[in-house]
Structure formats: structure tokens, C-alpha cells
Design an enzyme around this catalytic site. Sequence first.
Site, mmCIF file in Angstrom:
data_model
loop_
_atom_site.group_PDB
_atom_site.id
_atom_site.type_symbol
_atom_site.label_atom_id
_atom_site.label_comp_id
_atom_site.label_asym_id
_atom_site.label_seq_id
_atom_site.Cartn_x
_atom_site.Cartn_y
_atom_site.Cartn_z
ATOM 1 N N GLY A 256 0.836 -1.197 0.120
ATOM 2 C CA GLY A 256 0.204 0.023 -0.142
ATOM 3 C C GLY A 256 0.982 1.403 0.062
ATOM 4 O O GLY A 256 2.144 1.184 0.092
ATOM 5 N N HIS A 257 0.263 2.297 -0.022
ATOM 6 C CA HIS A 257 0.726 3.575 -0.206
ATOM 7 C C HIS A 257 1.499 4.093 1.016
ATOM 8 O O HIS A 257 1.161 3.664 2.109
ATOM 9 C CB HIS A 257 -0.115 4.791 -0.377
ATOM 10 C CG HIS A 257 -1.330 4.907 0.525
ATOM 11 N ND1 HIS A 257 -2.359 5.918 0.212
ATOM 12 C CD2 HIS A 257 -1.368 4.468 1.772
ATOM 13 C CE1 HIS A 257 -3.222 5.689 1.195
ATOM 14 N NE2 HIS A 257 -2.782 5.147 2.231
ATOM 15 N N ASN A 258 2.705 4.900 1.070
ATOM 16 C CA ASN A 258 3.394 4.990 2.080
ATOM 17 C C ASN A 258 4.471 4.036 2.703
ATOM 18 O O ASN A 258 4.851 4.231 3.755
ATOM 19 C CB ASN A 258 2.663 5.944 3.149
ATOM 20 C CG ASN A 258 2.131 7.016 2.465
ATOM 21 O OD1 ASN A 258 2.766 7.590 1.264
ATOM 22 N ND2 ASN A 258 1.175 7.809 2.867
#
Length: 352
Positions: A256-258
Site C-alpha cells: 500500500g501507499h507510504n
Amino acid sequence: MADPQFYVPSRRYTAGEIATLAGAVLADDTLAGNEISSLAAAEDGGAGALVYVEKGRHARLLDTLTAAAVLCPVELVSRVPAGIAALTTSAPALAFADIAGIVCPTAASPQPVTGETGLSPAAHIAADALIEPGAIVEAGAVIGAGAAIGRGTIVAPGAMIGPGCQIGRDGYVGASASIVASLIGDRVIIHAGARIGQDGFRFMPSPRGLKKMPQLGRVVIQDDVEIGANTTIDRGALSDTLIGEGTKIDNLVQLGHNVRIGRHCAIAAHVGVSGSVVIGDFVMLGGRVGIADHLKIGDGVHIAAASGVMHDIPAGQKWAGLPAQPAKDWFREVNMIRKLAGNKARKGNRDV
């Protein structure tokens, strides 16, 4: 019709040459001339084959082994059948991997599918893309405006490199892979169908439904990373998604993001890592591990397959289960449940 062999040795080697290349010791110099014509699993072997055998239960394979040479620990030399060259080393599997990369170089590093040696006229390459001499872009690939690709990198058919992306030297982007909003280092291998840099999954509830949060970050992939087929890596929301140097990611993984992953981690298939998770160096995640968002996983952590992680994990620990907990606690609970159910505890290796 003969079965095709896709990866064959670049030439024939002798057992003596293999010993030198592997840094192994030839137990019997009279067998130095044994000729190696193939690499095989010890279970299969065959005349002219190089195999490897390790200590433990694997050692029983020596009893029926057929091969030209075997990489094995010095403790097993006495069990090697007559006529088979024993090449002793403390790490047979690692030595075999090194030899396989030398003997079958096309298996260790992906090659152009079409035999292209430069920029295919059937590729779409933006006029301002910077492609160093020695890079290969195959038919059907798309290179966006302002993208940069380093010397020795191969972009396979149908791959798409988005505007402004940078890819270092001696890498590989597999067929139909897509890369956007990403900075990628040297010697990075991205297998077919991977998706890197697409939107992260974040929607804000509102009276009118779910409002998309624009994802403004990047994906940064450091040197010597390998990413499996059909794996997806979302770009950061406001900061970057980071994959550390030397990390190896299997097929069908979702990051996922980050997410920030450290150096030299190993992530098996079907792992799902939620947004903003921070993973340390030398972490190993078994297949189908799931990690909830915003958690921190310390250096050297091992997480068993199919575990569901809901809490931070300190460095150096082994966890297992759903929800995940220290592995010793999980095994203790499993044994208690078996006893309550009238089943005997199972014997075997309980290491994660």
C-alpha cells in the site's frame, strides 16, 4: 519430439573448474576431470549432472545419487557414491546458486524476448525521453515524456514507463509491466505484469459518499531489488513508498501507499501490506501474511505464512498465527487446543 531445454550450460565444465568457481574443495583429485553437462536437483541427478546436498534429511539423497559431481558439507563426503566428485563447502545451496548463475547466465538475468539489441522501431518512445546507449526497448513498449532509462536496462514488449520516471542501469522491466511516478535504481528486475506507482487506496467518507484522496507521492526503489510478476506497489499519498536495497518480492504481493521496506527483506507471494507500514532490514514475510496499517516491524523479524499482524513487532522476533503473536506462544496455544480435542501434539521442526 525431444523435450525443450530452455536453460542449458553455456559450455561444459569439469568438476575441478566448478570447485574453483565455487570456492569449494575437491575431495578426490582423481575425479577433477568429471565433466558437468547439466544442473539438476539431487532427487533427479543424472550422468553429467551437478547437484547439491545439505545436512539433515536431505543427506539421504546421497544413498541413491547419480551425478558427475555434488556440492556437499565435508561431513557427508564419506557417503558420496564412488565415481562422483565431492565438492565440499559449508553452504552447498549458496554455492550451487553461484554456479548456476555462471553456468546458465541467461537464467540468472532476463534477456530480450525478441532478440532486439537497441531501440525497436515498433516501440513508442517520447522525443524527449533520455535513453542511454546500450539500453534495449522492445517492440510495443511505451516510454513516456521525460523518462530516463540507463545503460544495459531491458524494457520488454508491451511495458509502459510513465512520464518522468527514471530507471537505472542493468535492470529489467518485464512484458506488460507498468511504471508511473517512480524512481528506480540499478540492477532492478521487475517481472511481467507488475504494477508500480499507481494510486494508493484512500477515500474519505463524506455526505455524498467516498471522496478520493489524491495520491501525490512517488515510489522509490533502491538498487538490486527484484519484484515478482503481477505484484502491485502503490505510490505514496504525500510522502514516498520506499523499497530498500536488495529486497526480493515474490509474485502477487500488494504494498500500500507510504509503505517503507528496509534492505534485504524477503516477501513471499500473496502478502498484503497496508498503508504506512514501516518494515526494517532483513525481515522475512511468509506467504499470505497480512499487516495492518501504520505498524512498525523491526529489523530481522520473521513472520510465518498466513499470519495476520495487528501490532508492532520488536526487532529480532518470530511471530505466527491469526492474530499474530510470538511464535512460541502461538505453538503453545495450538498444542493446548489439540490436547483439548484429544489429538496428540505433532512432531517436527517448529521453527518459523
